[in-house]
Scaffold this motif. Structure first.
Motif, PDB file in Angstrom:
ATOM      1  N   VAL A  22       0.759  -1.326   0.022  1.00 30.70           N
ATOM      2  CA  VAL A  22      -0.071  -0.013   0.094  1.00 30.70           C
ATOM      3  C   VAL A  22       1.044   1.207   0.018  1.00 30.70           C
ATOM      4  CG1 VAL A  22      -0.212   0.324   2.455  1.00 30.70           C
ATOM      5  CG2 VAL A  22      -2.136   1.148   1.161  1.00 30.70           C
ATOM      6  N   GLN A  23       0.325   2.348  -0.610  1.00 26.77           N
ATOM      7  CA  GLN A  23       0.941   3.589  -0.597  1.00 26.77           C
ATOM      8  C   GLN A  23       0.241   4.181   0.281  1.00 26.77           C
ATOM      9  OE1 GLN A  23       2.029   5.585  -4.354  1.00 26.77           O
ATOM     10  NE2 GLN A  23       0.272   7.119  -3.360  1.00 26.77           N
ATOM     11  N   LEU A  24       1.055   5.220   1.290  1.00 24.62           N
ATOM     12  CA  LEU A  24       0.468   5.982   2.273  1.00 24.62           C
ATOM     13  C   LEU A  24       0.798   7.482   2.044  1.00 24.62           C
ATOM     14  CD1 LEU A  24       1.308   4.036   5.430  1.00 24.62           C
ATOM     15  CD2 LEU A  24      -0.873   4.278   4.326  1.00 24.62           C
ATOM     16  N   GLY A  25      -0.140   8.562   1.769  1.00 25.90           N
ATOM     17  CA  GLY A  25       0.017   9.838   1.472  1.00 25.90           C
ATOM     18  C   GLY A  25      -0.219  10.126  -0.076  1.00 25.90           C
ATOM     19  N   PRO A  26      -0.090  11.268  -0.515  1.00 27.97           N
ATOM     20  CA  PRO A  26       0.531  12.453   0.194  1.00 27.97           C
ATOM     21  C   PRO A  26      -0.378  12.975   1.287  1.00 27.97           C
ATOM     22  CG  PRO A  26       0.181  12.965  -2.111  1.00 27.97           C
ATOM     23  CD  PRO A  26      -0.342  11.394  -1.972  1.00 27.97           C
ATOM     24  N   LEU A  32      -2.477  10.586   6.251  1.00 28.80           N
ATOM     25  CA  LEU A  32      -1.759  10.064   5.036  1.00 28.80           C
ATOM     26  C   LEU A  32      -2.901   9.052   4.404  1.00 28.80           C
ATOM     27  CD1 LEU A  32       1.429   9.165   6.245  1.00 28.80           C
ATOM     28  CD2 LEU A  32       0.986  11.074   4.767  1.00 28.80           C
ATOM     29  N   PRO A  33      -3.654   9.372   3.576  1.00 26.83           N
ATOM     30  CA  PRO A  33      -4.580   8.343   2.783  1.00 26.83           C
ATOM     31  C   PRO A  33      -3.981   7.121   2.371  1.00 26.83           C
ATOM     32  CG  PRO A  33      -5.074  10.602   1.950  1.00 26.83           C
ATOM     33  CD  PRO A  33      -3.749  10.640   2.706  1.00 26.83           C
ATOM     34  N   ALA A  34      -4.526   5.983   2.585  1.00 27.60           N
ATOM     35  CA  ALA A  34      -4.015   4.666   2.136  1.00 27.60           C
ATOM     36  C   ALA A  34      -4.751   4.386   0.653  1.00 27.60           C
ATOM     37  CB  ALA A  34      -4.153   3.506   3.045  1.00 27.60           C
ATOM     38  N   ALA A  35      -3.942   3.743  -0.411  1.00 24.46           N
ATOM     39  CA  ALA A  35      -4.143   3.498  -1.639  1.00 24.46           C
ATOM     40  C   ALA A  35      -3.378   2.438  -1.930  1.00 24.46           C
ATOM     41  CB  ALA A  35      -4.082   4.667  -2.682  1.00 24.46           C
TER      42      ALA A  35
END
Length: 190
Positions: A77-81, A91-94
């Motif tokens: 998962v990616q957190l941010g920006p 930091l939204p999770a995607a």
């Protein structure tokens, strides 16, 4: 309160800790409580207040979750920006869908043990994110927005391979936990 979280200790949280450290001096302003690295977390689902369940119920919820999570794959998962809003900085999770699948299974585990009437909410408002700072009074997000947007790199990448049932408290403007029961995702290999 007993609640399911994804925590980011050790090596699995290194990128997140670096990103949080880059934001911390910018967010250390009146009106915000910056979350220290050991307490960074992503809340997935609340279970019950600690006086509403006994130790046997906790053990059974953990066992049910471990069984259900064995069918899920670990995920990246990616957190941010970072996003600033009245409630703080996060930091939204995607992508979000793996967290929704995780939440569905954890909610089902709670229902399996405590009954469906004891499952908190309906899960519809779940927006997976990691909070960097919480508001403790009104503050001006506009003043920080440009500086926060300039933080590079703007995102952290982490691997999620387990959830933790934690006993959570919030004292002195900080969420902390003192008990953790891991529930690994079954297919955790890279």
């Amino acid at each position: 309160m007993w609640t399911w979280h994804v925590t980011f200790d050790g090596d699995r949280g290194a990128d997140l800790h670096a990103l949080a450290a880059a934001h911390a001096p910018l967010l250390d302003v009146p009106g915000l409580d910056v979350v220290p690295a050991p307490w960074l977390h992503l809340t997935v689902h609340g279970v019950a207040f600690t006086d509403e369940v006994d130790d046997d119920d906790v053990d059974r919820v953990v066992a049910a979750a471990r069984t259900r999570l064995a069918a899920l794959e670990a995920f990246d998962v990616q957190l941010g920006p970072a996003v600033l809003h009245g409630g703080g900085a996060l930091l939204p999770a995607a992508p979000a869908e793996p967290f929704h699948a995780l939440q569905r299974e954890l909610r089902a585990a709670v229902a399996d043990v405590l009954g469906p009437d004891r499952v908190e909410g309906d899960g519809a408002g779940f927006r997976p994110h990691v909070s960097l700072a919480y508001s403790n009074r009104a503050w001006d997000a506009t003043a920080l927005a440009e500086r926060v947007r300039a933080v590079e790199p703007a995102v952290a990448r982490v691997r999620v391979s387990e959830a933790q049932l934690i006993r959570l408290g919030r004292d002195e403007h900080l969420y902390r936990w003192d008990a953790a029961h891991p529930a690994p995702l079954g297919r955790s290999a890279r």
